[in-house]
Design a protein around this motif. Structure first.
Motif, PDB file in Angstrom:
ATOM      1  N   PRO A  73       0.825  -1.225   0.000  1.00 31.67           N
ATOM      2  CA  PRO A  73       0.000   0.000   0.000  1.00 31.67           C
ATOM      3  C   PRO A  73       0.852   1.266   0.000  1.00 31.67           C
ATOM      4  O   PRO A  73       0.369   2.334  -0.386  1.00 31.67           O
ATOM      5  CB  PRO A  73      -0.814  -0.110   1.295  1.00 31.67           C
ATOM      6  N   LEU A  74       2.101   1.145   0.438  1.00 34.18           N
ATOM      7  CA  LEU A  74       2.959   2.338   0.458  1.00 34.18           C
ATOM      8  C   LEU A  74       3.396   2.724  -0.954  1.00 34.18           C
ATOM      9  O   LEU A  74       3.692   3.868  -1.242  1.00 34.18           O
ATOM     10  CB  LEU A  74       4.185   2.102   1.354  1.00 34.18           C
ATOM     11  N   TRP A  75       3.431   1.746  -1.829  1.00 32.74           N
ATOM     12  CA  TRP A  75       3.717   2.051  -3.239  1.00 32.74           C
ATOM     13  C   TRP A  75       2.429   2.182  -4.038  1.00 32.74           C
ATOM     14  O   TRP A  75       2.448   2.610  -5.186  1.00 32.74           O
ATOM     15  CB  TRP A  75       4.524   0.941  -3.930  1.00 32.74           C
ATOM     16  N   ALA A  76       1.303   1.762  -3.424  1.00 30.21           N
ATOM     17  CA  ALA A  76       0.064   1.563  -4.191  1.00 30.21           C
ATOM     18  C   ALA A  76      -0.205   2.712  -5.131  1.00 30.21           C
ATOM     19  O   ALA A  76      -0.108   3.866  -4.761  1.00 30.21           O
ATOM     20  CB  ALA A  76      -1.124   1.388  -3.254  1.00 30.21           C
ATOM     21  N   GLY A  77      -0.508   2.393  -6.338  1.00 33.83           N
ATOM     22  CA  GLY A  77      -0.783   3.438  -7.308  1.00 33.83           C
ATOM     23  C   GLY A  77       0.450   4.237  -7.658  1.00 33.83           C
ATOM     24  O   GLY A  77       0.370   5.169  -8.452  1.00 33.83           O
ATOM     25  N   ALA A  78       1.601   3.901  -7.068  1.00 35.51           N
ATOM     26  CA  ALA A  78       2.786   4.722  -7.290  1.00 35.51           C
ATOM     27  C   ALA A  78       3.380   4.439  -8.662  1.00 35.51           C
ATOM     28  O   ALA A  78       4.006   5.296  -9.264  1.00 35.51           O
ATOM     29  CB  ALA A  78       3.827   4.467  -6.211  1.00 35.51           C
ATOM     30  N   GLY A  79       3.190   3.252  -9.160  1.00 36.82           N
ATOM     31  CA  GLY A  79       3.772   2.904 -10.455  1.00 36.82           C
ATOM     32  C   GLY A  79       5.286   3.010 -10.398  1.00 36.82           C
ATOM     33  O   GLY A  79       5.977   2.964 -11.397  1.00 36.82           O
ATOM     34  N   ALA A  80       5.837   3.225  -9.233  1.00 39.35           N
ATOM     35  CA  ALA A  80       7.274   3.437  -9.122  1.00 39.35           C
ATOM     36  C   ALA A  80       7.787   2.790  -7.847  1.00 39.35           C
ATOM     37  O   ALA A  80       8.392   3.419  -7.008  1.00 39.35           O
ATOM     38  CB  ALA A  80       7.607   4.918  -9.112  1.00 39.35           C
ATOM     39  N   ARG A  81       7.502   1.485  -7.720  1.00 40.01           N
ATOM     40  CA  ARG A  81       8.069   0.773  -6.580  1.00 40.01           C
ATOM     41  C   ARG A  81       9.581   0.889  -6.661  1.00 40.01           C
ATOM     42  O   ARG A  81      10.176   0.729  -7.731  1.00 40.01           O
ATOM     43  CB  ARG A  81       7.636  -0.694  -6.652  1.00 40.01           C
ATOM     44  N   LEU A  82      10.186   1.256  -5.558  1.00 42.38           N
ATOM     45  CA  LEU A  82      11.655   1.340  -5.499  1.00 42.38           C
ATOM     46  C   LEU A  82      12.222   2.294  -6.548  1.00 42.38           C
ATOM     47  O   LEU A  82      13.309   2.066  -7.078  1.00 42.38           O
ATOM     48  CB  LEU A  82      12.260  -0.054  -5.658  1.00 42.38           C
ATOM     49  N   GLY A  83      11.458   3.346  -6.833  1.00 41.77           N
ATOM     50  CA  GLY A  83      11.950   4.332  -7.794  1.00 41.77           C
ATOM     51  C   GLY A  83      12.081   3.773  -9.203  1.00 41.77           C
ATOM     52  O   GLY A  83      12.651   4.405 -10.081  1.00 41.77           O
ATOM     53  N   GLY A  84      11.566   2.565  -9.406  1.00 40.64           N
ATOM     54  CA  GLY A  84      11.568   1.983 -10.743  1.00 40.64           C
ATOM     55  C   GLY A  84      12.926   1.459 -11.204  1.00 40.64           C
ATOM     56  O   GLY A  84      13.093   1.159 -12.384  1.00 40.64           O
ATOM     57  N   THR A  85      13.891   1.344 -10.300  1.00 38.20           N
ATOM     58  CA  THR A  85      15.204   0.857 -10.769  1.00 38.20           C
ATOM     59  C   THR A  85      15.211  -0.660 -10.914  1.00 38.20           C
ATOM     60  O   THR A  85      14.705  -1.369 -10.051  1.00 38.20           O
ATOM     61  CB  THR A  85      16.355   1.253  -9.806  1.00 38.20           C
ATOM     62  N   SER A  86      15.823  -1.120 -12.002  1.00 34.62           N
ATOM     63  CA  SER A  86      15.663  -2.538 -12.331  1.00 34.62           C
ATOM     64  C   SER A  86      16.421  -3.448 -11.359  1.00 34.62           C
ATOM     65  O   SER A  86      15.945  -4.526 -11.036  1.00 34.62           O
ATOM     66  CB  SER A  86      16.091  -2.803 -13.767  1.00 34.62           C
ATOM     67  N   LEU A  87      17.563  -2.995 -10.858  1.00 31.35           N
ATOM     68  CA  LEU A  87      18.303  -3.865  -9.936  1.00 31.35           C
ATOM     69  C   LEU A  87      17.483  -4.112  -8.672  1.00 31.35           C
ATOM     70  O   LEU A  87      17.371  -5.245  -8.180  1.00 31.35           O
ATOM     71  CB  LEU A  87      19.651  -3.229  -9.561  1.00 31.35           C
ATOM     72  N   MET A  88      16.877  -3.046  -8.161  1.00 33.59           N
ATOM     73  CA  MET A  88      16.064  -3.183  -6.946  1.00 33.59           C
ATOM     74  C   MET A  88      14.857  -4.058  -7.229  1.00 33.59           C
ATOM     75  O   MET A  88      14.469  -4.895  -6.412  1.00 33.59           O
ATOM     76  CB  MET A  88      15.622  -1.798  -6.453  1.00 33.59           C
ATOM     77  N   GLU A  89      14.270  -3.858  -8.377  1.00 32.38           N
ATOM     78  CA  GLU A  89      13.111  -4.655  -8.765  1.00 32.38           C
ATOM     79  C   GLU A  89      13.499  -6.136  -8.846  1.00 32.38           C
ATOM     80  O   GLU A  89      12.710  -7.028  -8.514  1.00 32.38           O
ATOM     81  CB  GLU A  89      12.562  -4.146 -10.105  1.00 32.38           C
TER      82      GLU A  89
END
Ligand SMILES: Nc1ncnc2c1ncn2[C@@H]1O[C@H](COP(=O)(O)OP(=O)(O)O)[C@@H](O)[C@H]1O
Ligand SMILES: [Mg+2]
Length: 761
Positions: A629-645
């Motif tokens: 829920p903290l990212w919810a709707g953010a479309g940018a979990r972890l700032g969208g960086t692929s390594l973190m993803e």
């Protein structure tokens, strides 16, 4: 008389603090209307009881909506463009989304079954109508319950007009309300044969308007009932020229309000009018700062306030009763008087000045130990911050003031998770300042900073333009900060070389300018950038440097939280898991205390990966769920960086392999539902056993007989056939099957087979 001592989460229904009277028919009407249509508007004049009816109805029907009800209070909102932001907030969306907030709201609601209450729409009728219309068309499970002095005029709208409370010769709900409120003044008060005629006459005079009755009751403090009635009669006779005709309702209320106003001392009247400049709730400090002066010196404020609370003009609220607010009708009346006194411009200016001062102090002392306290104070006054910005933007010649106020609020938007709203204001500033000036550069810088967290590619353009202007102006702080945010955008886009170049330049400029805030945020980002590009020793070193810069005993939360987080990920990558966990837990505690949702999201992710690495997959998925829920709707979990993803996906995959999809989904949903306090306790204290729910189901939990029944049912046998096969009664089979479905956590017998094989496999 009114004490609302309970702090609520956004969107939650308030606890009723005064007794509720009658309205059974109205509640039933709303209830039935909501069964038949998805858009119901409760209409009627101010003070008639629309809000109370809507809240009661909502509580009553809440159980019919799988996702409950969400209350959006609109009396404190002025700018119709912020309606979707406000709704997003009440829904608990962190606004971390670069898309228009309406899209985020729609996406969130599309799959939901929920009742949205829009309370007090009359000043935003068009915006509310449009939003409701869109919700009705774009969702299937969302219903809207609005209150408004006038209908919203949405196709499909069902209107429930509310009349005042009934008054009959022998009593009625209006009389009951009077008696209840009178008991607050005199606990021994009752309606009996001796005084009934008086009470009925009074309620009739007040036309059964609840607010008018509440206000009149207050006079019992100084007058016996018969005199109270006599004076009220006089008053109305004057207005109606002695005829027995009733006044129109709004005028009845108005008369009651005026009457209440006359009961106030001059200082109380003055305070009433001045308090109308506040949009939301206010505390003593705010009142003293904005409303004192002239015939109302600071030292008299408290007494005047107590007088207004006693007269039910101002209501207490807040966790400890230290905040106050006014009902909209009473605020409007105060605003009229403020205008009549010619004090409006001056009061608006002082209101603005207060919020500018708070924002500037927050910015100037951003790294100080009382950062969290200052932030919380600001957050509580959000409606008034908005109002002050709007005032500066609307007043002629005050563009620079608007730029100053929004400019100082830069960290506020981040911590509050109001990324989209912050950018909304910065866009207004850049519109007002099209040229190459500092105001534009700073607004671009801060918009870029917020946008980078949202993984919005426009952030890069904004940061670049900021840098160009600042270089041209030769303004080192803006030039340095612009490069800091340029670095962040590039880092999140994984353009490491360019990011490193921007960081180098920023470092040099900021050191020369002595901008500590800029330097320490940059150090955090450099650490993050180096961890992404695999320079782990360097990352740890630069975080150390940042922490030293803040000081060993620093109580600062925002930057320090991120420095510990970056330290944590760098250690995670070096395989130093214990130390990584310690850093992650520290970071999470700090971010939680501050109330920084996005920051918490990062920390929970890291702690989840660590749990997964230890083979504690249940905990891992549960924590990922808590971050959702903290990212919810953010479309940018972890700032969208692929390594973190990738780390995120690894944790998910490992958990799926170990626990199966169903259990993972169960845990993830449970984590997402839990209150943040519990999440933090688990994530930092490892009380996994107490918090994480036992699986709803496991084969070994099925008894031997149940297992037999389950197998037969999964082969497609009917209950009767199973009963015959096992030589037991069909009733027993029915009961077995019910328990089996519950234990396996599946909705129907058709899914037993799949679930059994999943559990076995
Ligand atoms: N049925 C009721 N029982 C008790 N108090 C009521 C009732 N209806 C209204 N009131 C009180 O009257 C005042 C005005 O009601 P409110 O619901 O705020 O009116 P509106 O939303 O129509 O302006 C409030 O102080 C409220 O608590
Ligand atoms: Mg209302």
């Amino acid at each position: 008389m009114t004490l609302a001592l309970v702090r609520r989460r956004p969107g939650e229904l308030p606890v009723e603090v005064t007794g509720f009277v009658g309205r059974n028919k109205e509640l039933t009407r709303v209830d039935e209307a909501l069964r038949q249509t998805r858009m119901v508007t409760v209409t009627g004049p101010g003070g008639v009881g629309k809000t109370r009816i809507a809240l009661r109805s909502a509580a009553r029907v809440a159980g019919r909506y799988a996702h409950g009800v969400c209350l959006v209070e609109l009396s404190e909102l002025r700018d119709p463009e912020l309606l979707p932001h406000t709704v997003a907030n009440c829904l608990g969306l962190p606004e971390g989304d670069p898309r228009p907030p309406l899209d985020a709201v729609l996406d969130h609601l599309r799959e939901r079954n929920l009742l949205l209450i829009l309370d007090t729409c009359e000043h935003l009728v068009d915006a509310c109508a449009m939003l409701s219309d869109i919700l009705l068309h774009e969702t299937t499970g969302v219903s809207v319950l609005a209150t408004s002095r006038q209908p919203l005029d949405v196709p499909g709208e069902h209107i429930c007009p509310i009349a005042p409370l009934p008054v009959r010769a022998n009593g009625g709900d209006a009389v009951e309300l009077f008696a209840q409120r009178a008991r607050a003044v005199d606990p021994a008060f009752t309606v009996h044969d001796g005084n009934r005629a008086d009470v009925v006459a009074l309620c009739r005079r007040l036309d059964g308007m609840p607010l008018a009755i509440e206000l009149a009751t207050v006079r019992l403090r100084v007058l016996p009932l018969d005199q109270l009635v006599a004076r009220l009669e006089d008053r109305f006779r004057l207005l109606t020229g002695g005829r027995r005709t009733a006044l129109p309702r709004h005028q009845t209320l108005r008369t009651a309000i005026e009457w209440s106003h006359e009961l106030c001392s001059e200082q109380e009247q003055l305070l009433w009018s001045r308090l109308s400049v506040f949009a939301g709730s206010f505390d003593i400090a705010a009142i003293e700062e904005v409303c004192a002066g002239g015939p109302l010196p600071r030292e008299d404020i408290l007494e005047a306030l107590v007088g207004l609370v006693d007269k039910s003009v101002v209501q207490r609220e807040g966790a400890d009763g230290s905040r106050y607010r006014m009902l909209d009708t009473l605020r409007e009346y105060g605003a009229e008087h403020l205008a009549l006194r010619g004090e409006q411009a001056q009061l608006r200016e002082r209101h603005y000045a207060r919020y500018l001062r708070l924002a500037e102090e927050f910015d100037r002392h951003f790294l100080a130990d009382d950062q969290i306290k200052r932030y919380r104070a600001l957050r509580e006054q959000h409606p008034d911050i908005r109002l002050a910005i709007e005032y500066a933007l609307a007043a002629p010649g005050k563009d620079s003031e608007a730029a100053a106020l929004t400019g100082s609020l830069w960290p506020y938007w981040h911590i509050a998770g109001l990324h989209t709203e912050g950018r909304y204001w910065y866009a207004k500033i850049t519109d007002r300042f099209p040229g190459a000036v500092r105001e534009r550069a700073w607004a671009l810088a801060q918009s870029a900073y917020l946008g980078a967290f949202q993984a919005d590619p426009r952030a890069l353009d904004e940061a670049e333009e900021c840098v160009r202007i600042a270089d041209h102006l030769d303004d080192p702080v803006v030039a340095g900060r612009g490069r800091v945010y340029l670095n962040l955008s590039l880092t999140f886009m994984e353009r490491h070389e360019e990011a490193a170049r921007a960081a180098e330049e920023a470092y040099r400029i900021l050191e020369e300018a002595g901008d500590v805030v800029g330097l320490v945020t940059l150090e955090t980002q450099i650490g993050y950038m180096q961890h992404l590009s695999g320079q782990l020793d360097e990352a740890l070193e630069v975080c150390e440097r940042g922490l030293r810069r803040l000081g060993e005993d620093s109580k600062e939360g925002w930057v320090r939280g991120y420095l510990h987080f970056v330290t944590g990920v760098a250690r995670f990558r070096r395989g130093e898991y214990e130390q990584s966990r310690a850093s992650g837990a520290t970071a999470l505690r700090i971010k939680h205390e501050l109330g920084d949702g996005v920051g918490m999201g990062y920390c929970l992710e890291l702690l989840a990966w660590l749990a997964g690495h230890d083979g504690r997959h249940e905990e891992a998925v549960w924590l990922l769920g808590a971050a959702d829920p903290l990212w919810a709707g953010a479309g940018a979990r972890l700032g969208g960086t692929s390594l973190m993803e990738e780390f995120h996906q690894n944790a998910v995959r490992a958990a799926h392999a170990a626990l199966g999809e169903q259990r993972c989904a169960e845990l993830r949903a449970d984590g997402a539902r839990r209150p943040q306090d519990e999440v933090v306790a688990l994530a930092t204290g490892r009380q996994a056993k107490e918090v994480i729910p036992a699986p709803r189901s496991q084969t070994h939990e099925l008894t031997r007989r149940e297992h037999e029944v389950a197998l037969l049912a999964s082969e497609g046998l009917s209950n009767r056939e199973i009963a015959e096969r096992l030589v037991i009664s069909k009733r027993t089979v029915d009961a077995h099957l019910e328990r089996i479905l519950a234990k396996l956590g599946v909705p129907s017998r058709g899914e037993i087979a799949a679930r059994l094989s999943e559990l076995d496999g």
